[in-house]
Structure formats: C-alpha cells, structure tokens
Scaffold this active site. Structure first.
Site, PDB file in Angstrom:
ATOM      1  N   SER A  61      25.103 224.380  -0.415  1.00 25.96           N
ATOM      2  CA  SER A  61      25.788 224.311  -1.694  1.00 25.96           C
ATOM      3  C   SER A  61      25.481 225.582  -2.505  1.00 25.96           C
ATOM      4  CB  SER A  61      25.397 223.033  -2.435  1.00 25.96           C
ATOM      5  OG  SER A  61      26.274 222.760  -3.493  1.00 25.96           O
TER       6      SER A  61
ATOM      7  N   ASP B 247      35.333 217.777   0.923  1.00 23.93           N
ATOM      8  CA  ASP B 247      34.323 218.085  -0.090  1.00 23.93           C
ATOM      9  C   ASP B 247      35.021 218.415  -1.411  1.00 23.93           C
ATOM     10  OD1 ASP B 247      32.204 219.021  -1.616  1.00 23.93           O
ATOM     11  OD2 ASP B 247      31.339 220.200  -0.003  1.00 23.93           O
TER      12      ASP B 247
ATOM     13  N   HIS C 239      30.844 216.188   0.502  1.00 25.62           N
ATOM     14  CA  HIS C 239      29.857 217.230   0.215  1.00 25.62           C
ATOM     15  C   HIS C 239      28.574 217.024   1.015  1.00 25.62           C
ATOM     16  CE1 HIS C 239      28.348 220.573  -2.091  1.00 25.62           C
ATOM     17  NE2 HIS C 239      27.296 219.884  -2.506  1.00 25.62           N
TER      18      HIS C 239
END
Length: 737
Positions: A580, A666, A701
């Site tokens: 991320s 995501d 995600h």
C-alpha cells in the site's frame, strides 16, 4: 528490457498518450487507458500479466508449496477464540479444519454474587458444543458460491435478540447488511445495500446506525435504519461534505451516546448524540475550525464530594501537546470561546510518551499509550481523579524487550478487561487483567489463551533485537532485527527489509507463523521503523509526511546500509517488501537505489501517487491531501511529489527482480497503478531481471479471502523472496518437527 530466452515475452500494453498539465509541467502517460476497468482489452491484458508471472515463477512452485505446508503445519486448523462477554452472553468463534472462515457462536452468561466468577469465560473445546450454544453466523455457509467473502461489522441489540451483520462478496468493501432474529434464527426482511464498515444499534434495539461512502469511497453519511421500515426511508443523521475529511462513529463506553468522529490526520471534530434525548440532535464538542486533533468521550467527573459530579467530556488532544495529553472539560466550559475555556489536565504531555486514546470503566480509565516505540496499556484510577490526590498510573508488567500490548475488550461494569499481548516470537496471548482492588493492589494477569503453534515450534530457536541505523541527517532509525539463532553476523546472510512509514502507523512487534519459513531458511528479517510512522511519537510522523516525505525513503535505504555494514546481510542478497503506502516506498526505493536490492515485492502499491492525488474524484484522493499535501493548489507540493512518485521517476538503470501484487477490485489503491508501473519498468530498465504483475481478479485491498488462499498468497511472496536471495533450503535442524 529483453526477456530471457527461456521465458515468454511479457505482455505489452499498447500506448495511448494522455497529457496531464499542472503548474506548467506536462506529463505524458502512455498507459492511463488501463484504468478502463470495464474494457475487455484491459481485462485480457491483466489475464496475460497473470499468465506471464506464472510462467516466470513456475520454478518457484515447489518452494511455494513447501512454505504453504509449513504455514499449514504450524497452524491449529480446528481452533476457537476465547469467549468475550457482552451484556448477558458470551461471544466466540470456531474455526474448523478444511474450512476457510470462522463460525460465530454465543452462549448465555450467568450472574451471581461473585463478579469475577461471572466474568470468567467458559471453557470451549474444539468439536464440542456448549450447553445452549447458539449459531450466529457461519462464514463458510455465507461464502458458499461467492468469489469473495468478508464480514465488515456485526452488532447485537442490548437485549440480545437481534443480530446485524455486514457482508462483502466482491472485495470492494461495500457491504450488504442483514438482520437475524436470534430467538428463532430467522432473517428479517430488512436488507441494507452499500453500507460501509461499522454498525451499532440504538439502546432499545429499534434502530441501526451505519455509514455510507460517496463515489470516491469516502465515508460521508451516517444513516439510521428503523427496523420494519423501507430502507429508502432511512434517516440521514449526518452528512460530511468536506472531501478532505473521514467520517465514522462508535458508541461511548457506557453506550449512552453515539460518538461521531470527523477527521483527517491533522485536526478533527466530534459530535455526540445523547440517546436519552435523541431529538436534540448532534452536539459539537470542539469545532474543526479550532484545528485541534482530538477524541472525545462523555464523562462525569467528581472532583470532590462537596462539589458533586460535573458533566463534560474526556479529551485526548494535541492542543499545545504534539504527543497528545488527556484533559477533562466541563460542558459549561465548552460553551465558551476556546481560548477562555478551563481544561483540567489528567495526563500531562510528555515528549517520551504518546497518548493514543482512553476507555472509561467504572473505577478506572484505560490509557493506550506508546512509550519506547512500543504500544502499552496503562490504568488510571478514577478515585481522586483531577485532584491533588490523583493516583499514579499502573501498567501490567511484561518481560520481553520488544512486545505489543493493547486493550482488546472492556465493559464498563466488568471487574476485568481483556488484553492482547504478542511479540515477534511469542504467539498472541489473551489475558484477562483483573483490575486493582484492595486485595489486589497491582491487579492480576490471568492468561486465558496462547495461540497454539504446531510443528515443534520453539521460540528459543529465534532472536529479536533492536538496532539503530543513522540517517543522512543524523536521525536514529529503530530497526527490529529478527533471525534464527544459528544465524550470526558476518555469515553472508540473505536479508529482507520491510517498511511502511506513513499515516503515523507503527509496525509493532507481532507474531507471524509465515515469517518463520523465511527465518528457517537463514533470512534475516528486518523491520525498518522509518519516519512517517508513529513509533517515536508525533514528530517522527511529521518528519515523514508532506514536504518531508523523502525522509521515509532515504531512511529505508539507510536501514539497508546499516544492515550491510553491521554484517547482518550480504550486500548482494537483500530484498525489500512493502504494501500500500509501503508499496509507494518500494517504488521510490527501487528508483533511488536499485543496486542495493536483489528483489523487491510491492504489494497493492501506491506507485502512481501524483496522478491519483491530482484527481479528487478518484477513491480517497482528497483525503490524502493531509498526508502528502495538495499538489492541485500548491506548486511546491506538486514539485515534491513529482520528484518521488515512482511511476514518473523510472530511470534507465538496471532494476532488480520486481513483483507487483494487486487486486482487481481494490478500492484503496486501484489495480491500474501497478499495471502501469510494470509496463514502464520493463520498457526502461537496462537489466534482464523479470518484472511481474500478480493480480487477484476477485480480491480487494487485502487480497483474496479465505485463510487457505491467503496462506498461499503469503507463500507466493516469500518464495519469490527466498528464490531471489538463494535461500531455498532450510537451515540444518530448522523447519517443521
């Protein structure tokens, strides 16, 4: 880049130049068209990327399978949680071998004249039902036939009759809420679509509070559903129109108020709904205009018996307190202008201790604090609170140097609280901390459970130490160095450096079964606690955000250099891993110092950060301005981000092996960012090392759902690292036993 003769050619997306101009700078993006998620050409291209990475990494399959079996062999697949009491029931979960998801259950509690006995959890055995045990939700049944399954929140009415649960079947973190009548097991006809995380019932159980996201995936509304009425008639309790602010809610400790939080990383606003007078609406504690970052909890303070109780709020705040402090403010004071209010200090500011929050119990305040880089729990007696007789905080004692301890659950009236404890090599422990009393002046820790680890696991086989790297500006960067005890400095060891360094998120000590598979192959696993995280307090975070963001990247490189100079790792056998915002870190480090790494894994990587943040219509973009700055309005921020955003700074240099791992659905970091990045890397690198994109077409995600699938994903990552570092074989005597 020219592919190796034994491998297929990597997929090549066609170029469709698109120009973007800001502050006199024009960037031509050849691959922006890959954002067209519904375009069949895009889908076919992503499938081709998966086929390519499967071909490139096919030789790692035996190693992946070995690591998967090690994870599986160390995990007690049929397991259960420790029951947690809420109102008149004990709630717990069972996991069953061969099944991906937990089964959520409960059993009735009993009350007697012995409160400690009443709050002692029943013993649950695998495969053995408790008398009167009720099934709340079987995740496996709910997931059957679905490509993805995740629970985004549950709530139970105070009378224990109704159960609300939110389910996501696509990975986009938009949930469907259903209601179950626990008296007969039937589902109510009420169904709420498109809800976000978090659910809460009103005290009488007639209404459910939930949040909704806008088109940019920002939670912006709190709605109230009255059971038995059409969902399209749900009340709008609050709507936040500032695109730079996040909205959420929780119940106060005594469940007398709904606490609505509106915030960014730099300031906040809290509004309270008093359930005793809901018609009065939301009451603002401190306006966002004051630019104070705070949390609020309704509280009644009794400074003296003569004065009587005073209604107000507890504030965990940063007003003249960068690391935050705890104050009490009476409602009468809050009605005055801020600069004339009288705030009573309960926990003063400290440069060494970060105060993160407070929970209220009948006789104690429970403080979440960070000290010496570590998350801890402290207890402050309410007796004498706010007077010269206020007592000192008490902290349960643990023996390890590096650990994490935090509050897992607390009930206002309970004689104990549930604490969770873990370290790098101590599996998660659940304790009930019996609160201090005259017969127990320092309280008592009661171990309820330690996560079982199979396969002959011995924590004595591993070592965790704290080291410090020095940044180019002299800052000292804490490192957590993990290794098998047989691995010594100077041995030409392979190493993996992990980092995040954003949003004031700390990489706290925690046990991980999968990580043992790398350590058992001689890999030195290092967590770099770089600036932008929260390990050393608020300033550590401030020094790694906005215009200071590059400190995050250079700290990571400095950490890598330290490990090489100290002899822990061979300079030719170092890999890097981050996800991320940590994926942005990976991209930046790849551009900054590609020669220092043999391989890099970027998980759901935020590698096209400038493009994303320049478009406030994209998911979460406006919310990111307080973290990175606003490049739309500020040319200095634009220039700063332009200088490090990974996609726009790829150079004609030899890049190492790189794997970008992402998910098609995501909603936080869109798949298009790594898809574009790998195209540009292949086109520009002067090395022949492969650059691959692994994309989960049904995940979000956090990747795919289901524990077995997630174990295989972790095995894929670690096999990629171990193979690149020449660490395929187990150390003598290491591994499952």
């Amino acid at each position: 880049m020219t592919a190796s003769p034994q491998l297929p050619q990597p997929p090549r997306a066609r170029k469709v130049p698109a120009s973007r101009t800001h502050h006199g700078d024009t960037f031509v993006d050849d691959y922006e068209w890959l954002r067209e998620k519904e375009n069949s050409e895009v889908v076919d291209h992503l499938k081709a990327e998966n086929a390519y990475q499967e071909a490139v990494t096919a030789g790692q399959e035996p190693l992946r399978e070995a690591i998967f079996q090690e994870i599986k062999g160390r995990t007690q697949e049929t397991d259960l949680s420790v029951p947690q009491r809420k109102d008149e029931w004990w709630y717990f979960a069972r996991t069953i071998e061969g099944q991906n998801y937990p089964v959520y259950c409960r059993v009735a509690a009993t009350d007697s004249s012995d409160p400690l006995a009443d709050w002692t959890p029943p013993v649950v055995e695998a495969g053995v039902g408790l008398p009167g045990e009720q099934l709340l939700l079987d995740g496996n049944a709910e997931a059957e036939g679905q490509p993805f399954f995740s629970v985004g929140g549950t709530a139970v009415t105070q009378d224990g009759n109704l159960y609300a649960y939110a389910v996501d079947n696509s990975g986009d973190e938009r949930f469907t809420v259903r209601f179950k009548d626990l008296r007969d097991g039937g589902l109510l006809p009420d169904v709420i679509e498109g809800a976000f995380y978090g659910l809460a019932f009103s005290p009488d159980g007639s209404r459910l509070f939930y949040t909704v996201v806008d088109d940019s995936w920002r939670p912006y509304q709190i709605r109230v559903h009255t059971l038995g009425t059409p969902v399209d008639q749900d009340e709008l309790l609050y709507q936040e129109d500032d695109a730079g602010l996040w909205l959420g809610f929780e119940l106060s400790s005594q469940r007398t108020h709904l606490v609505v939080g509106i915030s960014c990383s730099e300031y906040s606003e809290v509004r309270l709904l008093d359930f005793a007078d809901p018609g009065a609406g939301l009451r603002t504690v401190i306006s966002r205009d004051a630019r104070v970052l705070y949390e609020a909890e309704p509280f009644q303070l009794t400074p003296s018996a003569a004065a009587g109780p005073v209604d107000g709020v507890l504030l965990t705040h940063n007003l003249a307190a960068p690391n935050s402090m705890l104050s009490f403010v009476a409602w009468a004071e809050l009605a005055k202008p801020l600069d004339t209010q009288d705030w009573l200090t309960l926990v003063p500011h400290s440069d060494e201790v970060r105060v993160n929050g407070v929970a209220v119990l009948r006789d104690f305040l429970v403080l979440s604090v960070r000290k010496d880089t570590l998350e801890r729990v402290q207890f402050l007696p309410r007796r004498g609170l706010g007077t010269p007789d206020q007592e000192a905080v008490l902290e349960p004692a643990f023996q390890e140097e590096l650990f994490t301890s935090y509050l897992s659950a607390a009930d206002y009236r309970a004689p104990s609280v549930r604490l969770e404890y873990t370290s790098f090599f101590t599996p998660t422990r659940l304790y009930d901390f019996v609160l201090p009393a005259p017969e127990r002046p320092i309280g008592e820790l009661l171990l309820r459970r330690e996560q079982p680890v199979l396969g002959g696991y011995d924590p004595g086989d591993y070592v965790a130490t704290r080291e410090w790297a020095t940044a180019s500006d002299g800052a000292r960067i804490p490192l957590s160095v993990l290794r098998h005890r047989s691995v010594q400095a100077g041995g030409g060891n392979p190493g993996l450096v992990y980092g995040y360094g954003s949003y004031e998120v700390s990489m706290d000590p925690g046990f991980g079964v999968a990580r043992l598979s790398l350590l058992d192959r001689g890999v030195v696993f290092v967590i770099a606690h770089i600036r932008g995280g929260g390990e050393l307090g608020r300033q550590w975070y401030e020094d790694g955000k906005k215009l200071a963001k590059k400190n995050t990247f250079t700290d990571f490189v400095a950490a890598t250099d330290h490990l090489v100079k100290s002899g822990w790792v061979d300079p030719t056998r170092v890999a890097a891993l981050g996800g991320s915002a940590g994926g942005l870190l990976m991209g930046a480090v790849a551009n900054l110092a590609p020669e220092k790494y043999a391989a890099i894994i970027a998980q759901v990587p935020f590698v096209d950060a400038l493009t994303t943040i320049l478009d406030p219509e994209l998911p979460l973009s406006a919310l990111e301005w307080e973290e990175w700055g606003n490049p739309i309005t500020d040319p200095q921020v634009y220039a700063c981000m332009k200088s490090y955003t990974p996609y726009e700074n790829i150079r004609p240099v030899p890049y190492p092996k790189i794997a970008a791992v992402t998910s098609f659905n995501d909603t936080r970091v869109l798949y298009v960012e790594p898809a574009k990045w790998v195209q540009a890397l292949r086109e520009t690198t002067t090395s022949t090392e492969p650059v691959v994109l692994k994309i989960e077409m049904d995940g979000g995600h956090g990747g795919a759902s289901g524990r077995y699938v997630q174990w295989r994903e972790r095995a894929w990552d670690y096999a990629f690292v171990a193979d690149a570092l020449g660490a395929r074989e187990l150390l003598p005597g290491a591994g499952l036993r």
